[in-house]
Design an enzyme around this catalytic site. Structure first.
Site, short mmCIF file in Angstrom:
data_model
loop_
_atom_site.label_atom_id
_atom_site.label_comp_id
_atom_site.label_asym_id
_atom_site.label_seq_id
_atom_site.Cartn_x
_atom_site.Cartn_y
_atom_site.Cartn_z
CG MET C 1 -0.34 0.09 2.50
SD MET C 1 -0.83 -1.24 3.55
CE MET C 1 -0.10 -2.63 2.71
N PRO C 2 1.58 1.47 -1.09
CG PRO C 2 3.02 1.11 -2.87
CD PRO C 2 1.72 0.66 -2.31
CG MET C 3 0.40 6.95 1.13
SD MET C 3 -0.90 8.02 0.48
CE MET C 3 0.02 9.54 0.19
CB THR C 40 -0.84 1.91 -5.24
OG1 THR C 40 0.05 0.81 -5.06
CG2 THR C 40 -0.06 3.18 -5.53
CB ILE C 41 -3.21 5.96 -1.75
CG1 ILE C 41 -4.29 5.03 -1.20
CG2 ILE C 41 -3.66 7.41 -1.68
CD1 ILE C 41 -4.72 5.35 0.22
#
Lengths: 68, 68, 68, 68, 68, 68
Positions: C1-3, C40-41
């Site tokens: 869950m990268p930003m 991913t956001i």
């Protein structure tokens, strides 16, 4: 999918305390805005006291001063 | 001069992989918005798994759970 | 869950272009670090040209100068 | 209570230099916008040169190139 | 003096809800880390749905899809 | 190429004042760390008073209180 970024000075927060911050911030967004907790992201940044200033001084310098 | 900030968990990205992220993000801004690559800045932040939470739990805790 | 956080000046990026940035950044993280695209956001921030400076001047002022 | 975040590459800024950045940024907000220095926060983030890119390359790679 | 930054999509949070987020985040830091609430700062950023992406798509596009 | 991010409440800073912040922050990095001003980026974010909290209250609420 809200994003919460918490910046604190690096002064010994434990993994348990950080887990409580993550849990608490996630619940807060759920309670107030009905955000799905499954997709709320919380990132905690711990900043060295030399690198955090307030009142024009670093926290390192402030903490070294005698308390009145 | 766009600014790209990429936050990932600190789980072993190599210098080569980070170089690819920098190159790829810079090319993306050039391709989509015609931004001059010479002045695009990319900053990668690697966050300890204790300090990154999703679903109300830290990544450390999530990774320690048995996979179903 | 990268930003991924992308900051650009507010100078007319269309919804289509922003959609391309979101798609491209998500694919980049998948290709380089094998990150699950579903979590991913990407957040795009558009900054007024008065509020973005480089070389000690705002972009507003730089853009108003005659090109050499 | 303004917030100033300064990101620099991690290349040896001393505690004294960081203290000067904190003092200078706090004074700047006071001089220009009359902000109370007692409540101005300054956070300095030092980023590894592998993690900072410009022109599509990391600072590590750029610094390793022979100067023309 | 911790700093909490909350990013949400701009979809109608009221002033009352934002006040609750501010109050709740401040109490969380006090409860977990004994931080002085008087100096905790909370900043809420509301991001247009065109500018927030997840799963490679903007929230605008996701919200426009028929629910299964 | 340092990056300076200044967050203030949106309470009427003029373009001239923002230009002074940009100039001042750029000079500060040059003076203290000898950073090339040509590549220093300054981004100013103005935050609505409903969205900025301190002491558990929004600035909107604090400003509405009678001064003692």
């Amino acid at each position: 999918m809200p994003m919460v970024n918490i910046k604190i000075t690096k002064t010994g927060a434990t993994a348990e305390q950080k887990a409580e911050l993550i849990k608490g911030a996630t619940e807060l967004l759920q309670r107030v805005l009905n955000k799905n907790p499954a997709t709320t992201i919380v990132i905690i940044e711990e900043v060295e006291t030399d690198n955090w200033g307030v009142g024009g001084e670093s926290i390192t310098v402030r903490n070294a001063k005698p308390k009145p």
